[in-house]
Design an enzyme around this catalytic site. Structure first.
Site, short mmCIF file in Angstrom:
data_model
loop_
_atom_site.label_atom_id
_atom_site.label_comp_id
_atom_site.label_asym_id
_atom_site.label_seq_id
_atom_site.Cartn_x
_atom_site.Cartn_y
_atom_site.Cartn_z
N ALA A 131 -55.29 -48.31 23.76
CA ALA A 131 -55.78 -48.48 22.39
C ALA A 131 -56.93 -47.55 22.06
O ALA A 131 -58.06 -47.76 22.49
CB ALA A 131 -56.21 -49.94 22.17
N LEU A 132 -56.62 -46.53 21.27
CA LEU A 132 -57.62 -45.58 20.78
C LEU A 132 -57.66 -45.60 19.25
O LEU A 132 -58.73 -45.66 18.65
CB LEU A 132 -57.29 -44.17 21.28
CG LEU A 132 -58.18 -43.03 20.79
CD1 LEU A 132 -59.60 -43.17 21.37
CD2 LEU A 132 -57.59 -41.68 21.17
N GLY A 138 -57.75 -42.03 12.88
CA GLY A 138 -56.56 -41.63 13.62
C GLY A 138 -56.86 -40.39 14.44
O GLY A 138 -57.21 -40.46 15.62
N ILE A 164 -50.76 -49.66 17.98
CA ILE A 164 -50.83 -49.70 19.44
C ILE A 164 -49.48 -50.11 20.01
O ILE A 164 -48.97 -51.21 19.73
CB ILE A 164 -51.93 -50.69 19.91
CG1 ILE A 164 -53.27 -50.36 19.24
CG2 ILE A 164 -52.03 -50.68 21.43
CD1 ILE A 164 -53.74 -48.92 19.42
N ARG A 275 -13.39 -34.11 14.96
CA ARG A 275 -13.22 -34.20 13.51
C ARG A 275 -12.43 -33.00 12.98
O ARG A 275 -12.80 -31.85 13.23
CB ARG A 275 -14.59 -34.25 12.84
CG ARG A 275 -14.57 -34.20 11.32
CD ARG A 275 -14.02 -35.45 10.72
NE ARG A 275 -14.30 -35.52 9.28
CZ ARG A 275 -13.74 -36.39 8.47
NH1 ARG A 275 -12.87 -37.27 8.92
NH2 ARG A 275 -14.06 -36.39 7.19
N GLY A 346 -21.59 -35.40 8.48
CA GLY A 346 -21.29 -35.68 7.09
C GLY A 346 -21.62 -37.12 6.73
O GLY A 346 -22.64 -37.66 7.15
N GLY A 347 -20.73 -37.74 5.99
CA GLY A 347 -20.95 -39.13 5.57
C GLY A 347 -21.08 -40.07 6.75
O GLY A 347 -21.83 -41.07 6.69
N GLU A 370 -49.46 -39.40 19.39
CA GLU A 370 -50.30 -38.69 20.37
C GLU A 370 -50.73 -37.31 19.87
O GLU A 370 -50.75 -36.34 20.61
CB GLU A 370 -49.59 -38.61 21.72
CG GLU A 370 -49.35 -39.99 22.31
CD GLU A 370 -48.96 -39.98 23.76
OE1 GLU A 370 -49.45 -39.12 24.51
OE2 GLU A 370 -48.18 -40.86 24.14
N GLU A 374 -50.11 -30.95 13.22
CA GLU A 374 -51.29 -30.22 12.73
C GLU A 374 -52.43 -30.24 13.76
O GLU A 374 -53.13 -29.23 13.95
CB GLU A 374 -51.75 -30.84 11.40
CG GLU A 374 -50.80 -30.61 10.24
CD GLU A 374 -49.52 -31.43 10.30
OE1 GLU A 374 -48.53 -31.03 9.67
OE2 GLU A 374 -49.51 -32.48 11.00
#
Length: 388
Positions: A131-132, A138, A164, A275, A346-347, A370, A374
Site C-alpha cells: 500500500a503506497l 498517486g 490496493i 474465419r 470483427g464483430g 506501478e 508518462e
C-alpha cells in the site's frame, strides 16, 4: 540463461521452459474454465493462490530457506507471462503478491521478520498486499497524507490507501506512511500490518473496467496500532525502499503485458486461419497478415527488453532505466495488440464468447499500474539527461 548473441530470437533454456510449461498447465487447469465467471462476478478466487503456492508461484524470487522457490527474474517473467496468457487478472495478483509485498519483506526485513512472514506468503496460505497509493497522491507519493506517529514501542497510523491489490483480502500488508515532513524523500517509513490489527479497516472494493477478479480495494487506518517490531528497515527509508521495489515491479507489469500480447496474438492467428470471407481464410488478406506481422514483431521486442531487464537485475546492475523502458514499451504494445486483435475478430471480437474482448479490457491497466507511461518517460528521460 538468455542467448543474446541471437538478437532476433529469444531462447528459453531447458529449466525456464519446464517452469513455463508448469505455469501453462496450472493456468489451463485451474484458471481457464473460470475466467469469464470470475470476471463477470468480480470474484477473487483466494483458494487458487494456495494451489499456486504449491506450484512454487507465490514465492518465486524468495530463497528456499524461507519457503520460496529460489528462482530468478527470467523464470519469474515466464511464470507471470504464462498465467497472463490465460487470465491477466490472476497474473496481476500473483505479480503484486510476489514483487511488491513479499519481495519488500525479503529485501528490507530483518531475519526475524523474514522467518515470521515469508513462509506463509510463499506457500499461498497468506495473501500479500502493498500500500503506497492514496486518493490525492498517486504518482506524487512523497505528498502522502497517511501518518504514523511513534508512541512508546508502537506506531499509531491514521489515513487511507486506495487502489490496493488485495486491499480487503490480504493477510499481510506492507504499507508506507509518513513519519517526517511532506515531500521529503526520507520522510516515510514502511510497516507490516497484519489482518486483525486494531484500527485496521477496509473501504470499498473498486468496480473496474478490466482485471476484475484481481481485488482492488481501499484500506483505512483509524488509530491503527502497529508494533515497532513491524517496521521494515530504518525510519525514513520507506520511500527509497518503495522506489527500489517498483523497479522490479515494473518487470512484473511488463510480463503481464507480454502475456496479454501473446494471448491476443495467438487467438487472432487461430481465428484468422479459421474465419473465411469471400471464399478465403482472412489470414490470406494483406490487411490481416500485416497486422499479425506487426504483432509478432512487437512481441519479440517486448520480450527482449524484459529479459534484458531481468539479466541486468540478476547481475546486480541498476534497472531503473531499462525496467521503465521494458514496462512502458510492453504495456503500450499490449494495448495496441489487444485493439488489433478485436479488429481482426470483427464483430466477434466485441462479444464475450471470444477471449480478445477481455484481453482488450485488461490491457489498459498495464499502462497505468506501478507508474503510468508518462511516469516511465520521466524516469527514462531523467536517466539519459543525467538528472536526479
Amino acid at each position: 540463461m538468455i542467448d543474446y548473441t541471437a538478437t532476433s530470437v529469444f531462447k528459453r533454456d531447458e529449466t525456464i521452459q519446464l517452469i513455463a510449461d508448469s505455469a501453462s498447465k496450472f493456468s489451463r487447469k485451474y484458471l481457464k474454465p473460470n475466467v469469464m465467471k470470475w470476471d463477470e462476478s468480480q470474484f477473487f478466487p483466494k483458494d487458487v493462490f494456495r494451489i499456486a503456492g504449491k506450484h512454487g508461484f507465490m514465492g518465486v524470487l524468495i530463497p528456499q530457506e524461507y519457503g520460496g522457490s529460489g528462482l530468478g527474474y527470467h523464470e519469474y517473467i515466464s511464470i507471470i507471462e504464462e498465467i497472463s496468457k490465460i487470465d491477466p487478472s490472476i497474473g496481476l495478483s500473483v505479480a503484486a503478491h510476489n514483487s511488491l509485498c513479499t519481495n519488500h519483506i525479503y529485501l528490507f526485513g530483518n531475519e526475524q521478520q523474514r522467518c515470521k512472514w515469508l513462509p506463509k506468503l510463499c506457500s499461498g496460505e497468506h495473501i500479500g498486499a502493498w500500500a503506497l497509493t492514496e486518493y490525492e497522491t498517486g504518482s506524487d507519493a512523497k505528498a502522502m497524507n497517511t501518518v504514523a506517529k511513534k508512541v512508546g514501542d508502537n506506531w499509531i497510523i491514521n489515513g487511507s490507501k486506495n487502489f490496493i491489490t488485495h486491499g480487503r483480502s490480504g493477510d499481510i500488508a506492507v504499507i508506507i506512511a509518513r513519519t517526517g515532513e511532506k515531500n521529503e524523500s526520507r520522510g516515510m517509513t514502511a510497516f507490516v500490518v497484519e489482518r486483525g490489527t486494531k484500527g485496521l479497516n477496509y473501504g470499498k472494493t473498486e468496480n473496474k473496467l478490466g482485471m476484475r477478479c484481481s481485488e482492488t480495494a481501499e484500506i483505512i487506518f483509524d488509530d491503527c496500532i502497529v508494533s515497532d517490531e513491524n517496521r521494515l528497515g530504518p525510519i525514513g527509508e520507506g520511500f527509497i525502499q518503495s522506489m527500489k521495489i517498483l523497479d522490479g515491479g515494473r518487470i512484473s507489469i511488463g510480463a503481464i503485458a507480454l502475456g496479454i500480447s501473446k494471448g491476443a496474438y495467438e487467438a487472432s492467428l487461430k481465428y484468422s486461419k479459421e474465419r473465411k470471407q469471400f471464399g478465403k481464410a482472412i489470414s490470406s488478406f494483406q490487411a490481416i497478415s500485416f497486422k499479425l506481422a506487426d504483432m509478432v514483431t512487437e512481441i519479440e521486442a517486448s520480450e527482449l527488453l524484459l529479459h534484458k531487464a531481468a539479466y541486468s537485475i540478476s547481475k546486480g546492475q541498476s534497472i531503473t532505466k531499462i525496467g521503465a523502458m521494458a514496462k512502458m514499451y510492453a504495456s503500450e504494445v499490449c494495448v495496441k495488440i489487444s485493439n488489433e486483435a478485436v479488429q481482426i475478430h470483427g464483430g466477434y471480437g466485441y462479444i464475450k464468447d471470444f477471449p480478445v474482448e477481455k484481453f482488450y479490457r485488461d490491457s489498459k491497466l498495464c499502462t497505468i499500474g506501478e507508474g503510468t507511461t508518462e511516469i516511465q518517460k520521466i524516469v527514462i528521460s531523467r536517466d539519459i539527461l543525467g538528472k536526479k
